[in-house]
Design an enzyme around this catalytic site. Structure first.
Site, PDB file in Angstrom:
ATOM      1  CE1 TYR A 272       7.661   1.447  -2.582  1.00 24.85           C
ATOM      2  CE2 TYR A 272       8.067  -0.715  -1.619  1.00 24.85           C
ATOM      3  CZ  TYR A 272       7.382   0.091  -2.508  1.00 24.85           C
ATOM      4  OH  TYR A 272       6.420  -0.449  -3.321  1.00 24.85           O
TER       5      TYR A 272
ATOM      6  CB  SER B  62       5.138  -3.348  -0.988  1.00 25.98           C
ATOM      7  OG  SER B  62       6.346  -4.001  -1.303  1.00 25.98           O
TER       8      SER B  62
END
Length: 262
Positions: free
Chosen positions: A156, A143
């Site tokens: 995250y 990501s």
């Protein structure tokens, strides 16, 4: 996409979103795809969507948090096809932009277990077969949250930084064995990751609002002023799995509409 017809590809988290797009594109190229995941109904919908395509799609229940299940997933592909040509580590869950203070012990553990440990378990399982074979492609879905500090929540962000670090290490360590390990870093993509995360996290799920709930945030954050599509990420993943990506190792490729270029 050159060289993918007939290849045996394992993908974790191939039931929905980016994973589903990858599965359908691979099947369209004639690859044999084995999905490992825990969302059986969604996986069945993906399998049905692939009916009539040149390749094949099979689902095996596999929780990436469980080493034995991940090993079994990869072993199944090898037993059926005699090899594993490619692995896509796409299984992941989201933390709802939870800050450091708001991240519970359980949320931290769950995010790290799926996103970081699960990616490692799958890579290790595939490498056990790829190293003796002297060939293979691994693509980890990271990501932009693994590259910058303020795109996502604390857990995250940490988990995706770990995925990129793991990709660099494995990419450098196993390149001499003919194995290419790389990562893709999506930006804001239109997927059901929030609803899927709520299903998987259960009572540990935080509120899934945050910056993404602001309708004007795209204009401020992303130069293209839109979310990307799963197919746009799948395009890069298939390129990295193909024989067109022969001199790439340990790299992280950003597909984010210009977000991190600002």
């Amino acid at each position: 996409m050159s060289g993918l017809s007939g290849q045996a590809i394992v993908i974790t988290g191939g039931e929905t979103g980016i994973g589903r797009a990858v599965v359908l594109q691979l099947a369209a190229e004639g690859a044999h795809v084995l999905i490992g995941g825990i969302l059986a109904d969604e996986a069945d919908a993906t399998r049905r969507a692939a009916e009539g395509l040149p390749g094949s799609v099979v689902f095996q229940k596999a929780d990436v948090r469980e080493t034995a299940q991940v090993d079994s997933l990869v072993d199944t592909a090898v037993e059926k096809h005699g090899r594993i040509d490619g692995l896509v580590c796409n299984a992941g869950i989201f933390d709802g932009f939870a800050s450091g203070i708001d991240t519970s012990d359980r949320l931290w553990d769950q995010i790290m277990d799926v996103n970081a440990r699960g990616t490692f378990f799958a890579c290790r399982a595939a490498l056990r077969h790829m190293v003796p074979a002297g060939r293979g492609k691994i693509v980890n879905v990271a990501s932009i949250g693994g590259l910058v500090g303020m795109a996502d929540g604390a857990s995250y962000t940490a988990s995706k930084h770990a995925v990129i670090g793991l990709t660099r290490h494995l990419g450098c360590s196993y390149a001499k064995y003919g194995i290419a390990v790389n990562a893709v870093c999506p930006g804001a993509i239109e997927t059901p990751i929030r609803s899927n995360s709520i299903k998987i996290l259960g009572e540990d799920a935080p509120p899934m609002g945050g910056v993404g709930a602001d309708p004007d945030w795209l204009k401020r954050a992303v130069p293209q002023q839109r979310k990307g599509t799963p197919d746009e990420i799948a395009n890069m993943i298939l390129f990295l799995l193909s024989d067109k990506a022969t001199y790439m190792a340990g790299q992280s490729f950003v597909v984010d509409g210009g977000w991190t270029a600002k």
